[in-house]
Scaffold this motif. Structure first.
Motif, PDB file in Angstrom:
ATOM      1  N   PHE A 114       4.703  11.779  18.583  1.00  0.00           N
ATOM      2  CA  PHE A 114       3.335  11.221  18.485  1.00  0.00           C
ATOM      3  C   PHE A 114       2.480   9.788  18.035  1.00  0.00           C
ATOM      4  CE2 PHE A 114       0.198  13.998  15.566  1.00  0.00           C
ATOM      5  CZ  PHE A 114       0.289  13.861  14.000  1.00  0.00           C
ATOM      6  N   PHE A 129      -6.335   6.399   8.680  1.00  0.00           N
ATOM      7  CA  PHE A 129      -5.392   7.367   9.937  1.00  0.00           C
ATOM      8  C   PHE A 129      -6.565   8.017  10.637  1.00  0.00           C
ATOM      9  CE2 PHE A 129      -0.793   4.768  10.120  1.00  0.00           C
ATOM     10  CZ  PHE A 129      -1.111   3.876   8.842  1.00  0.00           C
ATOM     11  N   GLY A 130      -6.383   7.772  12.105  1.00  0.00           N
ATOM     12  CA  GLY A 130      -7.056   9.046  12.383  1.00  0.00           C
ATOM     13  C   GLY A 130      -5.793  10.342  12.458  1.00  0.00           C
ATOM     14  N   PRO A 131      -6.247  12.047  13.019  1.00  0.00           N
ATOM     15  CA  PRO A 131      -5.157  12.675  13.229  1.00  0.00           C
ATOM     16  C   PRO A 131      -4.076  12.882  13.818  1.00  0.00           C
ATOM     17  CG  PRO A 131      -7.326  13.116  13.956  1.00  0.00           C
ATOM     18  CD  PRO A 131      -7.476  11.882  13.409  1.00  0.00           C
ATOM     19  N   GLN A 168      10.344  10.666  10.660  1.00  0.00           N
ATOM     20  CA  GLN A 168      10.477   9.177  11.072  1.00  0.00           C
ATOM     21  C   GLN A 168       9.441   8.448  10.705  1.00  0.00           C
ATOM     22  OE1 GLN A 168      12.910   7.429  14.260  1.00  0.00           O
ATOM     23  NE2 GLN A 168      13.864   9.057  14.570  1.00  0.00           N
ATOM     24  N   SER A 169      10.174   7.124  10.484  1.00  0.00           N
ATOM     25  CA  SER A 169       8.381   6.805   9.631  1.00  0.00           C
ATOM     26  C   SER A 169       7.232   5.918  10.520  1.00  0.00           C
ATOM     27  CB  SER A 169       8.642   5.415   8.308  1.00  0.00           C
ATOM     28  OG  SER A 169       8.247   4.297   8.707  1.00  0.00           O
ATOM     29  N   LEU A 170       6.678   5.666  10.619  1.00  0.00           N
ATOM     30  CA  LEU A 170       5.650   5.072  11.854  1.00  0.00           C
ATOM     31  C   LEU A 170       5.885   3.166  11.966  1.00  0.00           C
ATOM     32  CD1 LEU A 170       3.867   6.666   9.363  1.00  0.00           C
ATOM     33  CD2 LEU A 170       1.337   5.509  10.782  1.00  0.00           C
ATOM     34  N   ILE A 178      -0.807   7.413  16.357  1.00  0.00           N
ATOM     35  CA  ILE A 178      -1.629   7.710  15.482  1.00  0.00           C
ATOM     36  C   ILE A 178      -2.798   6.413  15.363  1.00  0.00           C
ATOM     37  CG2 ILE A 178      -2.089   7.984  12.993  1.00  0.00           C
ATOM     38  CD1 ILE A 178       0.777   9.091  12.476  1.00  0.00           C
ATOM     39  N   PHE A 201       5.051   7.224   1.972  1.00  0.00           N
ATOM     40  CA  PHE A 201       5.478   5.484   2.213  1.00  0.00           C
ATOM     41  C   PHE A 201       4.409   4.832   1.725  1.00  0.00           C
ATOM     42  CE2 PHE A 201       7.085   7.392   5.940  1.00  0.00           C
ATOM     43  CZ  PHE A 201       6.411   8.475   7.017  1.00  0.00           C
ATOM     44  N   HIS A 247      -1.810  13.233   8.470  1.00  0.00           N
ATOM     45  CA  HIS A 247      -1.240  12.118   9.009  1.00  0.00           C
ATOM     46  C   HIS A 247      -1.595  11.640   8.110  1.00  0.00           C
ATOM     47  CE1 HIS A 247      -5.782  13.088   8.667  1.00  0.00           C
ATOM     48  NE2 HIS A 247      -5.781  11.537   7.500  1.00  0.00           N
ATOM     49  N   GLN A 273       0.839  -0.992   0.107  1.00  0.00           N
ATOM     50  CA  GLN A 273      -0.028  -0.613   0.253  1.00  0.00           C
ATOM     51  C   GLN A 273       0.424   1.344  -0.032  1.00  0.00           C
ATOM     52  OE1 GLN A 273      -3.337  -0.327   2.813  1.00  0.00           O
ATOM     53  NE2 GLN A 273      -3.156  -2.659   2.764  1.00  0.00           N
ATOM     54  N   GLN A 329       4.898   8.032  16.051  1.00  0.00           N
ATOM     55  CA  GLN A 329       5.821   8.690  14.420  1.00  0.00           C
ATOM     56  C   GLN A 329       6.987   9.584  15.583  1.00  0.00           C
ATOM     57  OE1 GLN A 329       3.650  10.502  11.274  1.00  0.00           O
ATOM     58  NE2 GLN A 329       5.410   9.692  10.233  1.00  0.00           N
ATOM     59  N   TYR A 377       0.431   5.647   0.517  1.00  0.00           N
ATOM     60  CA  TYR A 377      -0.105   6.611   1.858  1.00  0.00           C
ATOM     61  C   TYR A 377       0.861   8.058   1.634  1.00  0.00           C
ATOM     62  CZ  TYR A 377      -2.205   2.820   4.398  1.00  0.00           C
ATOM     63  OH  TYR A 377      -3.101   2.053   4.791  1.00  0.00           O
ATOM     64  N   PHE A 396      -5.040  -0.456  15.062  1.00  0.00           N
ATOM     65  CA  PHE A 396      -3.532  -0.160  15.133  1.00  0.00           C
ATOM     66  C   PHE A 396      -3.100   1.017  15.490  1.00  0.00           C
ATOM     67  CE2 PHE A 396      -3.285  -3.879  12.261  1.00  0.00           C
ATOM     68  CZ  PHE A 396      -4.394  -4.030  11.619  1.00  0.00           C
ATOM     69  N   LEU A 455       5.180   0.396  14.374  1.00  0.00           N
ATOM     70  CA  LEU A 455       3.733  -0.480  15.008  1.00  0.00           C
ATOM     71  C   LEU A 455       3.732  -0.652  16.344  1.00  0.00           C
ATOM     72  CD1 LEU A 455       0.947  -1.155  14.345  1.00  0.00           C
ATOM     73  CD2 LEU A 455       1.649  -3.012  13.745  1.00  0.00           C
ATOM     74  N   TYR A 497      -0.111   3.705  16.574  1.00  0.00           N
ATOM     75  CA  TYR A 497       1.332   4.028  15.851  1.00  0.00           C
ATOM     76  C   TYR A 497       1.547   4.766  16.781  1.00  0.00           C
ATOM     77  CZ  TYR A 497       0.479   0.869  11.106  1.00  0.00           C
ATOM     78  OH  TYR A 497      -0.140   0.159  10.570  1.00  0.00           O
ATOM     79  N   ASN A 513      -8.117  -4.790   3.624  1.00  0.00           N
ATOM     80  CA  ASN A 513      -7.010  -4.357   4.197  1.00  0.00           C
ATOM     81  C   ASN A 513      -6.100  -3.163   4.436  1.00  0.00           C
ATOM     82  OD1 ASN A 513      -6.838  -7.416   3.947  1.00  0.00           O
ATOM     83  ND2 ASN A 513      -5.486  -7.519   2.514  1.00  0.00           N
ATOM     84  N   GLU A 514      -7.759  -1.733   3.678  1.00  0.00           N
ATOM     85  CA  GLU A 514      -7.137  -0.153   4.046  1.00  0.00           C
ATOM     86  C   GLU A 514      -7.308  -0.753   4.601  1.00  0.00           C
ATOM     87  OE1 GLU A 514      -9.262  -0.202  -0.987  1.00  0.00           O
ATOM     88  OE2 GLU A 514      -9.639   1.359   1.632  1.00  0.00           O
ATOM     89  N   GLN A 515      -5.628   0.785   5.729  1.00  0.00           N
ATOM     90  CA  GLN A 515      -6.222   1.416   6.916  1.00  0.00           C
ATOM     91  C   GLN A 515      -6.311   2.882   6.269  1.00  0.00           C
ATOM     92  OE1 GLN A 515      -3.036   0.444   9.326  1.00  0.00           O
ATOM     93  NE2 GLN A 515      -3.223  -2.288   8.967  1.00  0.00           N
TER      94      GLN A 515
END
Lengths: 113, 114
Positions: free
Chosen positions: B91, B105-107, B42-44, B93, A88, A42, A33, B38, A35, B34, B46, B36, B101-103
């Motif tokens: 941060f 995300f919250g703000p 940098q990346s997220l 998230i 990402f 976000h 996926q 951050q 993003y 899920f 999990l 996360y 399978n999509e996710q």
């Protein structure tokens, strides 16, 4: 465990130039996926690729999934200032880790007008 | 559709206190959410997978007693950072799993521990 590497970390382009970011997984993925995260925002879902060799397009964005389902790329044609952000890739394995995403490090895109 | 809210959006707390962050799927039911973390630029990473009605699954290196996750309903998951320390500033998230399978995300919640 599963690792997803993404390059480049940073990319600066002039408006109108093309941009590509590459993603490589240490293991075969069930899907990948992409993003986009704007500065201060976000992650927002862009697309999901499932099939080996799949290519999908969204206007100026072209997404590819490799034949071995271990690598992927995102190409933006003729970038615009609105494309600024971090892109990402996130890989999803099958089996017991269903649903879990492993994110690449991201590519921060800057577009100069 | 597929809107995920998160509350609060930012919080400042003193070292040693606990903070609860809520994640809600507003227009769909999410059996899986899920969490996360951050760091800047940098990346997220999990932290844990939260399943409605069962215990969360934590990633390696994440202290389950420090980061308490509760998924009481199909639209709400909470993350409580217990006995917060400055190194917990980050941060946070959440995302809600949707079909295919999509996710979504919250703000995000920006936590600063002083």
């Amino acid at each position: 465990g599963q690792q997803v590497m993404q390059i480049p970390q940073y990319q600066h382009v002039q408006e109108g130039e093309d941009f590509t970011t590459y993603c490589n997984s240490s293991t075969t993925l069930s899907n990948i996926q992409w993003y986009k995260q704007r500065p201060g925002g976000h992650p927002v879902f862009l697309i999901q690729l499932v099939k080996s060799g799949e290519v999908k397009k969204q206007k100026r964005l072209t997404f590819q999934f490799g034949e071995a389902k271990k690598n992927s790329s995102l190409h933006i044609t003729a970038t615009q200032t609105t494309d600024v952000g971090t892109y990402f890739c996130a890989g999803q394995a099958g089996g017991t880790s269903y649903g879990k995403l492993t994110f690449g490090q991201g590519t921060i895109l800057t577009v100069h007008p | 559709g597929a809107v995920v809210s998160q509350h609060p959006s930012w919080v400042i707390c003193k070292s040693g206190t606990s903070v609860k962050i809520e994640c809600r799927s507003l227009d769909f039911q999410a059996t899986t959410m899920f969490w996360y973390r951050q760091f800047p630029k940098q990346s997220l990473m999990l932290m844990a997978t939260s399943n409605e009605g069962s215990k969360a699954t934590y990633e390696q290196g994440v202290e389950k007693d420090k980061f308490l996750i509760n998924h009481a309903s199909l639209t709400l998951s909470t993350l409580t950072v217990t006995s917060a320390h400055p190194e917990d500033s980050s941060f946070y998230i959440c995302s809600a799993g949707a079909e295919r399978n999509e996710q979504y995300f919250g703000p995000g919640t920006r936590l600063t521990v002083t």
